[in-house]
Design a protein around this motif. Sequence first.
Motif, PDB file in Angstrom:
ATOM      1  N   TYR A  37      33.840 -81.505  24.744  1.00 43.22           N
ATOM      2  CA  TYR A  37      32.917 -81.501  25.886  1.00 43.22           C
ATOM      3  C   TYR A  37      33.690 -81.674  27.201  1.00 43.22           C
ATOM      4  O   TYR A  37      33.246 -82.366  28.128  1.00 43.22           O
ATOM      5  CB  TYR A  37      31.843 -82.578  25.739  1.00 43.22           C
ATOM      6  N   MET A 143      23.639 -78.261   5.670  1.00 41.25           N
ATOM      7  CA  MET A 143      23.347 -78.858   6.978  1.00 41.25           C
ATOM      8  C   MET A 143      22.250 -78.097   7.709  1.00 41.25           C
ATOM      9  O   MET A 143      21.944 -76.941   7.410  1.00 41.25           O
ATOM     10  CB  MET A 143      24.617 -78.897   7.851  1.00 41.25           C
ATOM     11  N   HIS A 145      20.227 -78.188  11.962  1.00 40.43           N
ATOM     12  CA  HIS A 145      20.370 -78.694  13.322  1.00 40.43           C
ATOM     13  C   HIS A 145      18.983 -78.882  13.933  1.00 40.43           C
ATOM     14  O   HIS A 145      18.114 -78.026  13.771  1.00 40.43           O
ATOM     15  CB  HIS A 145      21.198 -77.707  14.142  1.00 40.43           C
ATOM     16  N   ASN A 180      22.222 -84.770  15.086  1.00 36.82           N
ATOM     17  CA  ASN A 180      23.162 -84.763  16.212  1.00 36.82           C
ATOM     18  C   ASN A 180      23.038 -86.125  16.903  1.00 36.82           C
ATOM     19  O   ASN A 180      22.463 -87.067  16.351  1.00 36.82           O
ATOM     20  CB  ASN A 180      22.846 -83.602  17.165  1.00 36.82           C
ATOM     21  N   SER A 181      23.550 -86.251  18.136  1.00 36.47           N
ATOM     22  CA  SER A 181      23.491 -87.547  18.828  1.00 36.47           C
ATOM     23  C   SER A 181      22.074 -88.104  18.855  1.00 36.47           C
ATOM     24  O   SER A 181      21.808 -89.221  18.401  1.00 36.47           O
ATOM     25  CB  SER A 181      23.982 -87.402  20.272  1.00 36.47           C
ATOM     26  N   PRO A 197      27.273 -86.226  15.755  1.00 35.36           N
ATOM     27  CA  PRO A 197      27.099 -86.432  17.196  1.00 35.36           C
ATOM     28  C   PRO A 197      28.253 -85.841  18.009  1.00 35.36           C
ATOM     29  O   PRO A 197      29.402 -85.858  17.572  1.00 35.36           O
ATOM     30  CB  PRO A 197      27.093 -87.959  17.331  1.00 35.36           C
ATOM     31  N   GLY A 198      27.920 -85.345  19.184  1.00 31.17           N
ATOM     32  CA  GLY A 198      28.915 -84.941  20.162  1.00 31.17           C
ATOM     33  C   GLY A 198      28.683 -85.715  21.449  1.00 31.17           C
ATOM     34  O   GLY A 198      29.368 -86.695  21.763  1.00 31.17           O
ATOM     35  N   ALA A 199      27.657 -85.328  22.189  1.00 29.28           N
ATOM     36  CA  ALA A 199      27.424 -85.818  23.552  1.00 29.28           C
ATOM     37  C   ALA A 199      27.440 -87.339  23.679  1.00 29.28           C
ATOM     38  O   ALA A 199      28.026 -87.885  24.621  1.00 29.28           O
ATOM     39  CB  ALA A 199      26.089 -85.266  24.063  1.00 29.28           C
TER      40      ALA A 199
HETATM   41  C1  PLP Z   1      26.801 -79.199  19.359  1.00 30.66           C
HETATM   42  C2  PLP Z   1      26.276 -79.466  18.007  1.00 30.66           C
HETATM   43  C3  PLP Z   1      26.158 -80.777  17.548  1.00 30.66           C
HETATM   44  C4  PLP Z   1      26.363 -81.984  18.461  1.00 30.66           C
HETATM   45  O1  PLP Z   1      25.226 -82.111  19.269  1.00 30.66           O
HETATM   46  P1  PLP Z   1      25.072 -83.320  20.341  1.00 30.66           P
HETATM   47  O2  PLP Z   1      23.715 -83.130  20.865  1.00 30.66           O
HETATM   48  O3  PLP Z   1      26.137 -83.088  21.368  1.00 30.66           O
HETATM   49  O4  PLP Z   1      25.269 -84.585  19.609  1.00 30.66           O
HETATM   50  C5  PLP Z   1      25.786 -80.984  16.226  1.00 30.66           C
HETATM   51  N1  PLP Z   1      25.510 -79.937  15.414  1.00 30.66           N
HETATM   52  C6  PLP Z   1      25.600 -78.649  15.831  1.00 30.66           C
HETATM   53  C7  PLP Z   1      25.283 -77.553  14.886  1.00 30.66           C
HETATM   54  C8  PLP Z   1      25.966 -78.373  17.138  1.00 30.66           C
HETATM   55  O5  PLP Z   1      26.032 -77.108  17.556  1.00 30.66           O
END
Ligand code: PLP
Length: 340
Positions: A37, A143, A145, A180-181, A197-199
Amino acid sequence: MQALLHINLRAIVANWQLLCGRHGGGAVAAVLKADAYGLGAVEVARALREAGCRHFFVAHLQEALALRAALGEASAMLAVLNGFMPGAAPADIWPVVNHLDMARAHAGHGPVLLHVDTGMARLGLDLAECAAIPSGLDIRYVMSHLACADEPGHAMNARQAERFAVVAARFPGVATSLANSSGIFLGPGFGSDLARPGAALFGINPQPGQPNPMAPVLLLEAPILQLRHIAAGVAVGYGAGWVAPRPSLIATVAAGYADGYLRALSGHGIGILAGQAVPVVGRVSMDLTAFDVTGVPAALGDMLTLMGPDNSPDMLAERAGTIGYEMLTALGSRYRRIYT
Ligand SMILES: *Cc1c(COP(=O)(O)O)cnc(C)c1O
């Protein structure tokens, strides 16, 4: 005279640990796509690996190859969200299989993660396609999303969790990956064997509208290149778009939209100088931004905080009409980066 981007790796590790504590399931990965990020995937991955993180996701194969070199081979799971063709990568980098053709291509080859669409209609196989997956596909994770995890009240969340449970039941014994986050904060029902999680690792609030449980991670500061006293009625910047309503002191700093200080912050951004909030005046230029620092102690070379704990990426994003994610990924490469 250069802008400085301070990145607090200890805060990123603390955020990962907080997410591990909150995830109502198994392990917690780190999503480090887009150079973590914008904050530096190699540095972040090393810090998290040291803290015990064993699973990393990126979007592109090139990103995975760079991380593999930094992390050391086979020291962690390294998965590529956008997938790749068999043979394109070393065997310890795993593709996310997003559609049936790719599932067929990878059958008989190495381990994969299988992405099933449960309500986003972006990437992933639909439920019917799952029935057609060839038996030779070595699926290590199934998985999905979440589309609306940052809106806890949205009906889509429960619908996706239900569909995901149906999907997971079709792959008995295969590990799962869902949240995710924001998904981590949706509570029971959204846990899985591996959260992604990323953000939130980078301090973005996973629960918009509520207090942010994540530690701030970055401080972006730029030096004052020029201070100018102007009279009432004098215009500042391109388009003469802002006219001083009173005699003013204008500080011009060395960062602009080419550095990710979005042009949409023209007239909306807030900097911090000597502990005081100072507004952006006029249009943000490519390499320069002007602030009204009237009444604030200011000297040439002083560092003005463009983004930090008191003017967070989330806060500035709201003022620019975007999201904190975009503020971070836009950061650009011209800053001197200082990791602590
Ligand atoms: C970017 C992404 C994430 C992370 O999402 P955040 O909202 O940043 O936590 C997780 N899974 C997938 C498939 C993504 O594209």
